[in-house]
Design a protein around this motif. Structure first.
Motif, mmCIF file in Angstrom:
data_model
loop_
_atom_site.group_PDB
_atom_site.id
_atom_site.type_symbol
_atom_site.label_atom_id
_atom_site.label_comp_id
_atom_site.label_asym_id
_atom_site.label_seq_id
_atom_site.Cartn_x
_atom_site.Cartn_y
_atom_site.Cartn_z
ATOM 1 N N UNK A 1 40.670 21.722 21.342
ATOM 2 C CA UNK A 1 40.166 20.350 21.414
ATOM 3 C C UNK A 1 41.313 19.357 21.484
ATOM 4 N N UNK A 2 42.345 19.586 20.682
ATOM 5 C CA UNK A 2 43.513 18.699 20.681
ATOM 6 C C UNK A 2 44.184 18.683 22.046
ATOM 7 N N UNK A 3 44.301 19.866 22.654
ATOM 8 C CA UNK A 3 44.927 19.963 23.977
ATOM 9 C C UNK A 3 44.123 19.202 25.017
ATOM 10 N N UNK A 4 42.814 19.322 24.955
ATOM 11 C CA UNK A 4 41.944 18.574 25.866
ATOM 12 C C UNK A 4 42.113 17.067 25.667
ATOM 13 N N UNK A 5 42.119 16.657 24.425
ATOM 14 C CA UNK A 5 42.242 15.217 24.141
ATOM 15 C C UNK A 5 43.582 14.679 24.640
ATOM 16 N N UNK A 6 44.635 15.474 24.492
ATOM 17 C CA UNK A 6 45.951 15.052 24.979
ATOM 18 C C UNK A 6 45.949 14.942 26.496
ATOM 19 N N UNK A 7 45.271 15.909 27.154
ATOM 20 C CA UNK A 7 45.227 15.846 28.619
ATOM 21 C C UNK A 7 44.459 14.610 29.076
ATOM 22 N N UNK B 1 32.262 13.550 28.625
ATOM 23 C CA UNK B 1 31.872 13.444 30.036
ATOM 24 C C UNK B 1 31.726 14.819 30.681
ATOM 25 N N UNK B 2 32.600 15.745 30.313
ATOM 26 C CA UNK B 2 32.608 17.054 30.980
ATOM 27 C C UNK B 2 32.132 18.190 30.063
ATOM 28 N N UNK B 3 31.617 17.851 28.878
ATOM 29 C CA UNK B 3 31.306 18.866 27.866
ATOM 30 C C UNK B 3 30.285 19.892 28.359
ATOM 31 N N UNK B 4 29.435 19.463 29.258
ATOM 32 C CA UNK B 4 28.399 20.352 29.793
ATOM 33 C C UNK B 4 28.985 21.531 30.556
ATOM 34 N N UNK B 5 30.268 21.433 30.954
ATOM 35 C CA UNK B 5 30.891 22.495 31.742
ATOM 36 C C UNK B 5 31.330 23.682 30.899
ATOM 37 N N UNK B 6 31.365 23.553 29.584
ATOM 38 C CA UNK B 6 31.851 24.640 28.726
ATOM 39 C C UNK B 6 30.772 25.696 28.502
ATOM 40 N N UNK B 7 31.146 26.962 28.698
ATOM 41 C CA UNK B 7 30.210 28.058 28.458
ATOM 42 C C UNK B 7 30.086 28.368 26.966
ATOM 43 N N UNK C 1 45.129 22.821 34.691
ATOM 44 C CA UNK C 1 44.770 24.197 35.035
ATOM 45 C C UNK C 1 44.944 25.131 33.839
ATOM 46 N N UNK C 2 45.905 24.831 32.999
ATOM 47 C CA UNK C 2 46.125 25.659 31.807
ATOM 48 C C UNK C 2 44.994 25.473 30.799
ATOM 49 N N UNK C 3 44.622 24.238 30.537
ATOM 50 C CA UNK C 3 43.592 23.993 29.519
ATOM 51 C C UNK C 3 42.211 24.399 30.023
ATOM 52 N N UNK C 4 41.997 24.309 31.321
ATOM 53 C CA UNK C 4 40.715 24.757 31.892
ATOM 54 C C UNK C 4 40.470 26.234 31.603
ATOM 55 N N UNK C 5 41.560 27.003 31.464
ATOM 56 C CA UNK C 5 41.426 28.445 31.258
ATOM 57 C C UNK C 5 41.525 28.846 29.785
ATOM 58 N N UNK C 6 41.644 27.875 28.895
ATOM 59 C CA UNK C 6 41.696 28.180 27.467
ATOM 60 C C UNK C 6 40.332 28.631 26.946
ATOM 61 N N UNK D 1 32.361 38.441 48.358
ATOM 62 C CA UNK D 1 32.888 37.127 47.990
ATOM 63 C C UNK D 1 32.218 36.618 46.714
ATOM 64 N N UNK D 2 32.708 35.514 46.214
ATOM 65 C CA UNK D 2 32.056 34.875 45.077
ATOM 66 C C UNK D 2 32.632 33.493 44.839
ATOM 67 N N UNK D 3 31.886 32.661 44.109
ATOM 68 C CA UNK D 3 32.400 31.371 43.677
ATOM 69 C C UNK D 3 32.791 31.465 42.213
ATOM 70 N N UNK D 4 33.883 30.804 41.876
ATOM 71 C CA UNK D 4 34.266 30.763 40.474
ATOM 72 C C UNK D 4 33.135 30.167 39.655
ATOM 73 N N UNK D 5 32.808 30.823 38.571
ATOM 74 C CA UNK D 5 31.948 30.207 37.553
ATOM 75 C C UNK D 5 32.919 29.561 36.561
ATOM 76 N N UNK D 6 33.432 30.351 35.616
ATOM 77 C CA UNK D 6 34.509 29.840 34.785
ATOM 78 C C UNK D 6 35.780 29.716 35.610
ATOM 79 N N UNK D 7 36.520 28.620 35.422
ATOM 80 C CA UNK D 7 37.758 28.412 36.171
ATOM 81 C C UNK D 7 38.779 29.439 35.698
ATOM 82 N N UNK D 8 39.120 30.379 36.572
ATOM 83 C CA UNK D 8 39.951 31.512 36.173
ATOM 84 C C UNK D 8 40.765 31.978 37.365
ATOM 85 N N UNK D 9 42.066 31.767 37.324
ATOM 86 C CA UNK D 9 42.944 32.173 38.424
ATOM 87 C C UNK D 9 42.978 33.686 38.608
#
Length: 521
Positions: free
Chosen positions: A423-429, A407-413, A376-381, A284-292
């Motif tokens: 960045x534009x896609x994130x800002x739009x979301x 707020x969430x910038x710390x989550x980016x690898x 979910x799409x932008x999380x996987x960009x 088993x494992x836990x997602x690190x990077x959000x990846x379907x």
């Protein structure tokens, strides 16, 4: 262990293998075979779950006794009990594998306490008639992972089997970790697993495949009597209701997996609990990077059948196989298909509601599905840590849309990738999310409380388990308890444990045990 109230039902009410010889063989017209655990050379108790002790009617004094050590390492039997291994089959990676069974698990007994009955099962306690070419043993690394994960999942609110104890056997066990021809000796270990029942989809499949409809009916009737008594006496209607409840429980379980980012890794039908519990903690494992598309199982690397994004669909596939197994008792395709068809709609609604809860939305809005799809799409960009992202998102203030990325910038690898189109896609979301939040009645504090109750701060990341395993291999077992205590309160802030609320370290990206796991245990 005189305090344990033995309440064996499985062995008293179901047909047993007439042979008591512990040899590999096909077992027919039986649900189990009697078999005794193998005695170990120098057992040592490493950890005990205090919650599970209490659930069984025991306490810490009992856990410190010599009797406890002997019984839960297979060196002594509980009085008036007859240990056994269960017979079942299964579809493995989509293919019928025939008889499988408890190859390295031995059930000690059933114990009753405060209106509940628990089955006690030792994993790694020796050979059984179902061991095929294996030795029936388990090693420390897989046992640490199983022990910690069982209890961690329970405290996350995920339906799961439990774990009572973790012990060293004192024996050396030969294993090829990555199945690459580099076998080596490892420390042997034994976990005591606990559940209301360890019956699996494959328990019913094997009987249907052999056209042993008599034993199949006995087993289904037994299951309903003891685990679904509220649905009434056996009949075609009851069997359909039983199947419907298994479907609903299985859906609930997998939605919890998706919620916390858990990937089972080997969702074969023999690893699917009839009670809708997470069972068999292997690769088993836990997602690190959000990846379907991520799977932790090296065996599944090529086809990724059991990747994170397909888990709900594979539950349905497995339920189809269970429906086929139950068909001989129902003799009617249409109601079974109707129940399975409901799964799809229930999944869509359940998944949407689960994801809405993760981003703090409770009001009904027609655009929510699109908002989540875009997220979910932008999380996987760009590689984005799932646990950190959703936990940090609850800190966003309703009136400040421009604070979203920070707020969430710390989550980016790879933070330097968050530029230009990404960045534009994130800002739009975040702009869409901000507009949607205005339609919610919750204030910022209430929304944070709700989100933090479904988005854990601490999960058992593979690298964390591996650190505990590396220490345990050196004879230091302190980190096992440290992680056990941490994961008892996964939704609490626990500022003293902030060191565990971090992205996977780079050294763990491609390390065996952290990113790559096999079924070897």
């Amino acid at each position: 262990m005189h305090k344990l109230t033995i309440h064996d039902r499985f062995t008293k009410e179901l047909p047993a293998d007439p042979s008591t010889e512990n040899s590999r063989r096909q077992v027919t017209e039986a649900c189990f075979s009697y078999v005794k655990p193998r005695k170990t050379s120098d057992p040592k108790l490493l950890h005990v779950s205090t919650e599970m002790l209490k659930s069984l009617g025991l306490d810490n004094t009992d856990a410190q006794s010599d009797d406890f050590l002997k019984i839960f390492t297979g060196n002594a039997l509980l009085p008036n009990t007859s240990p056994y291994a269960m017979c079942y089959g299964g579809h493995q990676f989509g293919n019928w594998a025939g008889q499988l069974g408890d190859g390295r698990a031995i059930n000690l007994a059933e114990v009753a306490h405060k209106g509940k009955t628990w089955t006690l099962q030792l994993k790694g306690a020796g050979e059984t008639p179902y061991s095929r070419t294996a030795d029936g043993l388990a090693v420390l690394r897989s046992s640490v992972r199983e022990y910690l994960c069982s209890e961690a999942m329970y405290h996350l609110g995920v339906p799961t089997t439990r774990a009572l104890s973790l012990a060293l056997s004192g024996d050396q066990v030969l294993r090829d970790v990555m199945y690459d021809g580099n076998a080596a000796y490892e420390k042997g270990a034994i976990v005591c697993r606990v559940a209301a029942s360890f019956l699996r989809f494959g328990s019913y499949e094997i009987l249907a495949a052999r056209q042993d409809h008599k034993t199949l009916q006995i087993l289904v009737d037994y299951t309903i009597k003891h685990h679904f008594p509220h649905i009434g006496a056996p009949s075609k209607t009851t069997y359909l209701q039983f199947f419907k409840e298994v479907v609903d429980r299985s859906l609930t379980m997998v939605l919890h997996w998706q919620r916390v980012g858990f990937v089972h890794g080997v969702m074969n039908t023999d690893n699917m609990s009839i009670l809708g519990l997470t069972i068999d903690y292997g690769p088993y494992g836990w997602l690190e990077g959000y990846d379907h598309g991520w799977t932790p199982n090296t065996t599944d690397r090529q086809y990724r059948r059991y990747r994170y994004g397909t888990q709900p669909d594979l539950v349905l596939w497995n339920l189809y196989k269970l429906a086929n197994a139950l068909y001989p008792l129902i003799q009617d395709v249409e109601p079974l298909e109707a129940i399975l068809n409901e799964y799809d709609q229930d999944l869509k609604e359940g998944y949407l509601n689960m994801m809405k809860s993760k981003i703090g939305l409770s009001e009904i809005n027609a655009e929510d599905a699109q908002l989540i799809t875009e997220l979910e799409a932008v999380l996987q960009r760009s590689e984005t840590d799932m646990t950190i992202f959703f936990r940090k998102l609850s800190n966003l203030r309703k009136e400040n849309a421009e604070e979203g990325l920070s707020t969430i910038f710390e989550a980016f690898y790879q933070p330097d990738e968050i530029k230009d189109e990404i960045k534009t896609t994130w800002e739009q979301w975040f702009l869409s999310y901000h507009e949607r939040l205005q339609k919610e009645n919750m204030n910022d504090q209430k929304r944070k409380e709700v989100m933090d109750s479904v988005n854990p701060k601490y999960v058992l990341r593979n690298y964390m388990a591996q650190l505990a395993i590396d220490q345990a291999d050196k004879g230091n077992y302190a980190m096992i308890d440290e992680l056990y205590q941490l994961l008892k309160k996964p939704y609490d802030e626990q500022p003293e444990n902030e060191k565990w609320f971090v992205k996977r370290p780079e050294w763990a990206r491609n390390k065996v045990g952290c990113s790559m796991l096999s079924c070897s245990s």
